[in-house]
Write a protein that holds these residues in place. Sequence first.
Motif, short mmCIF file in Angstrom:
data_model
loop_
_atom_site.label_atom_id
_atom_site.label_comp_id
_atom_site.label_asym_id
_atom_site.label_seq_id
_atom_site.Cartn_x
_atom_site.Cartn_y
_atom_site.Cartn_z
N ASN A 180 -3.89 -8.37 13.50
CA ASN A 180 -2.58 -8.05 14.05
C ASN A 180 -2.52 -8.35 15.55
O ASN A 180 -1.48 -8.79 16.06
CB ASN A 180 -2.23 -6.58 13.81
CG ASN A 180 -1.82 -6.33 12.38
OD1 ASN A 180 -1.27 -7.20 11.71
ND2 ASN A 180 -2.10 -5.13 11.89
N HIS A 181 -3.64 -8.10 16.23
CA HIS A 181 -3.67 -8.38 17.67
C HIS A 181 -3.52 -9.86 17.95
O HIS A 181 -2.76 -10.26 18.84
CB HIS A 181 -4.98 -7.86 18.26
CG HIS A 181 -5.10 -8.08 19.73
ND1 HIS A 181 -4.11 -7.71 20.64
CD2 HIS A 181 -6.08 -8.65 20.48
CE1 HIS A 181 -4.49 -8.05 21.86
NE2 HIS A 181 -5.67 -8.62 21.79
N GLN A 235 -1.71 -12.98 8.28
CA GLN A 235 -2.40 -11.71 8.56
C GLN A 235 -3.67 -11.58 7.72
O GLN A 235 -4.74 -11.25 8.24
CB GLN A 235 -1.46 -10.54 8.28
CG GLN A 235 -1.98 -9.20 8.76
CD GLN A 235 -1.18 -8.05 8.17
OE1 GLN A 235 -0.89 -8.04 6.97
NE2 GLN A 235 -0.83 -7.09 9.00
N GLY A 274 4.98 -9.59 22.13
CA GLY A 274 4.25 -9.77 20.88
C GLY A 274 4.06 -8.45 20.16
O GLY A 274 4.27 -8.36 18.93
N SER A 301 -6.76 -4.73 12.37
CA SER A 301 -6.22 -4.50 13.71
C SER A 301 -6.40 -5.74 14.59
O SER A 301 -5.51 -6.11 15.36
CB SER A 301 -6.89 -3.29 14.36
OG SER A 301 -6.42 -3.10 15.67
N LEU A 302 -7.56 -6.39 14.46
CA LEU A 302 -7.82 -7.60 15.24
C LEU A 302 -6.89 -8.74 14.79
O LEU A 302 -6.39 -9.52 15.61
CB LEU A 302 -9.28 -8.02 15.10
CG LEU A 302 -10.28 -7.15 15.87
CD1 LEU A 302 -11.71 -7.43 15.43
CD2 LEU A 302 -10.14 -7.39 17.38
N ASP A 344 2.37 -12.08 6.15
CA ASP A 344 1.23 -11.54 5.42
C ASP A 344 0.17 -12.60 5.17
O ASP A 344 -1.03 -12.32 5.21
CB ASP A 344 1.69 -10.94 4.09
CG ASP A 344 2.56 -9.71 4.28
OD1 ASP A 344 2.48 -9.10 5.37
OD2 ASP A 344 3.31 -9.36 3.35
N LEU A 388 -2.14 -12.11 15.97
CA LEU A 388 -0.76 -12.47 15.62
C LEU A 388 0.20 -12.02 16.72
O LEU A 388 1.14 -12.74 17.08
CB LEU A 388 -0.36 -11.82 14.29
CG LEU A 388 -0.85 -12.50 13.03
CD1 LEU A 388 -0.55 -11.64 11.80
CD2 LEU A 388 -0.21 -13.87 12.87
N SER A 389 -0.05 -10.84 17.24
CA SER A 389 0.79 -10.29 18.29
C SER A 389 0.78 -11.17 19.53
O SER A 389 1.82 -11.49 20.10
CB SER A 389 0.32 -8.87 18.63
OG SER A 389 1.05 -8.34 19.69
N MET A 390 -0.42 -11.58 19.94
CA MET A 390 -0.53 -12.45 21.12
C MET A 390 0.17 -13.78 20.87
O MET A 390 0.86 -14.32 21.76
CB MET A 390 -2.00 -12.68 21.46
CG MET A 390 -2.68 -11.46 22.05
SD MET A 390 -4.33 -11.81 22.74
CE MET A 390 -5.25 -12.22 21.25
N ASN A 393 -12.75 -3.30 12.10
CA ASN A 393 -11.31 -3.20 12.37
C ASN A 393 -10.65 -4.57 12.27
O ASN A 393 -9.86 -4.96 13.13
CB ASN A 393 -11.07 -2.58 13.74
CG ASN A 393 -11.71 -3.41 14.85
OD1 ASN A 393 -12.65 -4.17 14.59
ND2 ASN A 393 -11.21 -3.26 16.06
N TYR A 403 6.67 -5.35 10.86
CA TYR A 403 6.04 -4.45 9.90
C TYR A 403 6.60 -3.03 9.97
O TYR A 403 6.10 -2.14 9.27
CB TYR A 403 4.52 -4.46 10.09
CG TYR A 403 3.89 -5.72 9.54
CD1 TYR A 403 3.73 -5.89 8.17
CD2 TYR A 403 3.51 -6.75 10.38
CE1 TYR A 403 3.19 -7.04 7.65
CE2 TYR A 403 2.96 -7.93 9.87
CZ TYR A 403 2.81 -8.06 8.50
OH TYR A 403 2.27 -9.22 7.99
N GLU A 449 -1.56 -1.90 20.08
CA GLU A 449 -1.42 -2.98 21.06
C GLU A 449 -1.30 -2.43 22.48
O GLU A 449 -1.84 -3.00 23.42
CB GLU A 449 -0.22 -3.85 20.71
CG GLU A 449 -0.43 -4.74 19.49
CD GLU A 449 -1.65 -5.64 19.63
OE1 GLU A 449 -1.77 -6.33 20.65
OE2 GLU A 449 -2.50 -5.62 18.71
N ARG A 508 -4.62 -1.63 23.85
CA ARG A 508 -5.31 -2.84 24.32
C ARG A 508 -4.77 -3.29 25.67
O ARG A 508 -5.52 -3.68 26.56
CB ARG A 508 -5.13 -3.97 23.29
CG ARG A 508 -5.98 -3.79 22.04
CD ARG A 508 -6.03 -5.09 21.24
NE ARG A 508 -7.05 -5.03 20.20
CZ ARG A 508 -6.85 -4.57 18.98
NH1 ARG A 508 -5.65 -4.11 18.63
NH2 ARG A 508 -7.84 -4.55 18.10
N MET A 551 5.70 -7.66 16.40
CA MET A 551 4.88 -7.29 15.25
C MET A 551 5.24 -5.89 14.76
O MET A 551 5.28 -5.64 13.55
CB MET A 551 3.40 -7.36 15.63
CG MET A 551 2.86 -8.76 15.76
SD MET A 551 2.86 -9.67 14.21
CE MET A 551 1.60 -8.77 13.30
#
Lengths: 189, 189
Positions: free
Chosen positions: B151-152, B131, A159, B148-149, B128, B154-156, B145, A167, A176, A179, A163
């Motif tokens: 994106n986190h 996001q 993930g 950042s959260l 976007d 979305l990343s997961m 933040n 981007y 990430e 984290r 991402m």
Amino acid sequence: MTEHKQDSRGRIVEAANRLFYIKGYNQASFADVADEVGISKGNLHYHFRSKDDLLDAVIVLRTKVIEQNLARWDEQYSNPKDKLKRFVQMLLMEEDGIARYGCPLGSLNMELGKSQRELRDRSREMFDLFQRWLEKAFKQMGYKNSLSLSNHLLSMAQGAALMTFVYADGQLLKDECDRIHEWIEGLDN
Amino acid sequence: MTEHKQDSRGRIVEAANRLFYIKGYNQASFADVADEVGISKGNLHYHFRSKDDLLDAVIVLRTKVIEQNLARWDEQYSNPKDKLKRFVQMLLMEEDGIARYGCPLGSLNMELGKSQRELRDRSREMFDLFQRWLEKAFKQMGYKNSLSLSNHLLSMAQGAALMTFVYADGQLLKDECDRIHEWIEGLDN
DNA sequence: GTCTATAAGAAGATAGAC
DNA sequence: GTCTATCTTCTTATAGAC
């Protein structure tokens, strides 16, 4: 099996490995690879009957590299938590490539998984290497759900890589990875 | 701008949307789309000058669907945590498709991001939308933040989708969504 | 082993009849 | 609007000279 053939073959596979990563397997043509190596298409076909054959050789190369890395990390780190951290460190070291071209494993699997199921299986085996190695580390820490934890770590890594690629922003990868690093620190062992 | 044209256009875009998802943009040909709709290639070119034009229409369609969903969720849920949970629920509802073809957003971005930078930007705009929507929810919870959260999360989600696709295993998605759900529950607000 | 030449097919795109 | 026919280019793969 002469010296020259070995040299050419190796150079071809390395060029293909690079181009398949940068452009994607389907978008990188036989001619692209031949040009990159500086040989003719006909010569390329002497070494590799088909494009799929070439991909196979690339996967063999990548597999070898992954296995070497995992073996080296096993030598360098006995503490399982350190092994997990080393895995995350790999991501950070690949920041530039990931931001530009994505994760080599994830992007190849994504591409081949769609309507090229034969090649997909070969490509997935590279994932298995990491999956089993991480699973072993979690098991070493005493976790019963070691496979699920291994998949979770792989999932977070993929993930983050995706991402970062979408981007084209290395900072995303750093955030990430921080984290993930915290998550590893917080694990019982 | 007659009724018939509108019908054909709509059917073409929907078929293209389906095929681009299932086979990938580069692997789905103009002829594939024409066959799927049941018209000739020539006719398809009457409605869309080029394949890139067709992709553009597909992205417009997908964008519309995403915006509609987000607007509906905004109506249904005022609590930001419920919004985040609704986002995760979407993944679970798409389990079958994700296991077979991956995440529509992630896979398209991955594919277009490599050496087709013009199309990449159009495709990224769909990311976007999510996001910004997620960011707003985190901001509503008082987080500084929030980006950042967002994106986190979305990343997961992307990591879960990719692993689910690689191993073609819906259970992987369920496990990861459980973890994401717990993470959301544990957030302060 | 390496080259040039070429086949064979697929893909995106255009022209013109209806 | 829809079709068939055609063009062009790209791609994979083969044949044969050196």
